[in-house]
Scaffold this motif. Structure first.
Motif, mmCIF file in Angstrom:
data_model
loop_
_atom_site.group_PDB
_atom_site.id
_atom_site.type_symbol
_atom_site.label_atom_id
_atom_site.label_comp_id
_atom_site.label_asym_id
_atom_site.label_seq_id
_atom_site.Cartn_x
_atom_site.Cartn_y
_atom_site.Cartn_z
ATOM 1 N N SER A 70 38.441 16.532 53.617
ATOM 2 C CA SER A 70 39.727 16.813 52.983
ATOM 3 C C SER A 70 40.716 17.277 54.042
ATOM 4 O O SER A 70 40.321 17.680 55.139
ATOM 5 N N TYR A 71 41.991 17.224 53.677
ATOM 6 C CA TYR A 71 43.032 17.716 54.576
ATOM 7 C C TYR A 71 43.098 19.246 54.473
ATOM 8 O O TYR A 71 42.707 19.807 53.446
ATOM 9 N N GLU A 75 48.044 26.438 52.362
ATOM 10 C CA GLU A 75 47.767 27.815 52.759
ATOM 11 C C GLU A 75 47.091 27.871 54.127
ATOM 12 O O GLU A 75 47.376 28.749 54.936
ATOM 13 N N GLN A 76 46.157 26.949 54.376
ATOM 14 C CA GLN A 76 45.488 26.915 55.685
ATOM 15 C C GLN A 76 46.459 26.473 56.765
ATOM 16 O O GLN A 76 46.372 26.933 57.896
ATOM 17 N N GLY A 77 47.352 25.583 56.398
ATOM 18 C CA GLY A 77 48.398 25.121 57.297
ATOM 19 C C GLY A 77 47.887 24.366 58.513
ATOM 20 O O GLY A 77 46.707 24.029 58.621
ATOM 21 N N LEU A 78 48.806 24.105 59.428
ATOM 22 C CA LEU A 78 48.456 23.392 60.657
ATOM 23 C C LEU A 78 47.551 24.227 61.555
ATOM 24 O O LEU A 78 46.868 23.689 62.417
ATOM 25 N N GLN A 79 47.514 25.531 61.318
ATOM 26 C CA GLN A 79 46.656 26.411 62.108
ATOM 27 C C GLN A 79 45.186 26.027 61.942
ATOM 28 O O GLN A 79 44.358 26.306 62.809
ATOM 29 N N ALA A 80 44.854 25.346 60.842
ATOM 30 C CA ALA A 80 43.481 24.882 60.614
ATOM 31 C C ALA A 80 43.058 23.866 61.665
ATOM 32 O O ALA A 80 41.866 23.613 61.841
ATOM 33 N N PRO A 88 39.164 29.019 51.246
ATOM 34 C CA PRO A 88 38.601 27.794 50.682
ATOM 35 C C PRO A 88 39.610 26.650 50.670
ATOM 36 O O PRO A 88 40.799 26.911 50.518
ATOM 37 N N PRO A 89 39.178 25.446 50.803
ATOM 38 C CA PRO A 89 37.803 25.052 51.107
ATOM 39 C C PRO A 89 37.501 25.234 52.602
ATOM 40 O O PRO A 89 38.226 24.706 53.450
#
Length: 151
Positions: A70-71, A75-80, A88-89
């Motif tokens: 998944s993308y 909330e996770q943003g590009l920092q992921a 999550p996830p």
């Protein structure tokens, strides 16, 4: 038949002052035509750079999805792409070292953060640079650069 060599006298070698002045004047005239045309290009170059950065981020996001199914969420943003998300996830196959070069998310050419939305209004995700003014909308140099509009 032996080749004859031409002797150059010490006083006849090189360019004359007049020849050098003519070359300098020609270069000055050419610079007068070219420089003004190049002076209006920095903002155009920044727009091109922003598009290239968005395309690079899109590639990293696709690699993230290939590894994790998944993308990253909004909330996770590009920092992921740089740090494994805790929210999550939580990705199970996050790549050690991240998905972008230099280990950090670049800022757009105007020094602002890119906006990332997933799911996006125009696809699975949207990446946006708000342009020179850093606010949504605008025209000319302030025009937004959107991932879904890049060809």
């Amino acid at each position: 038949m032996p080749l004859k060599r031409k002797r150059i006298c010490a006083g006849h070698a090189g360019f004359t002052l007049i020849e050098l002045m003519v070359v300098i004047v020609i270069l000055g005239i050419l610079a007068g035509f070219i420089v003004p045309k190049l002076m209006g290009r920095p903002e155009e170059a920044k727009k091109v750079k922003a598009k290239m950065q968005i395309e690079s981020l899109e590639t990293a996001i696709r690699l993230y999805k290939l590894d994790n199914g998944s993308y990253p969420t909004t909330e996770q943003g590009l920092q992921a792409l740089v740090e494994k998300p805790d929210s999550p996830p939580v990705p199970k196959n996050w790549r050690q070292g991240g998905y972008v070069e230099k280990g950090k998310i670049p800022k757009d050419p105007w020094g602002n953060d890119f906006i990332y939305l997933s799911p996006g209004a125009h696809g699975d995700y949207d990446i946006i640079s708000y342009g020179a003014d850093g606010v949504p909308g605008g025209e000319g140099n302030n025009q937004d650069i959107n991932s879904w509009e890049i060809e």
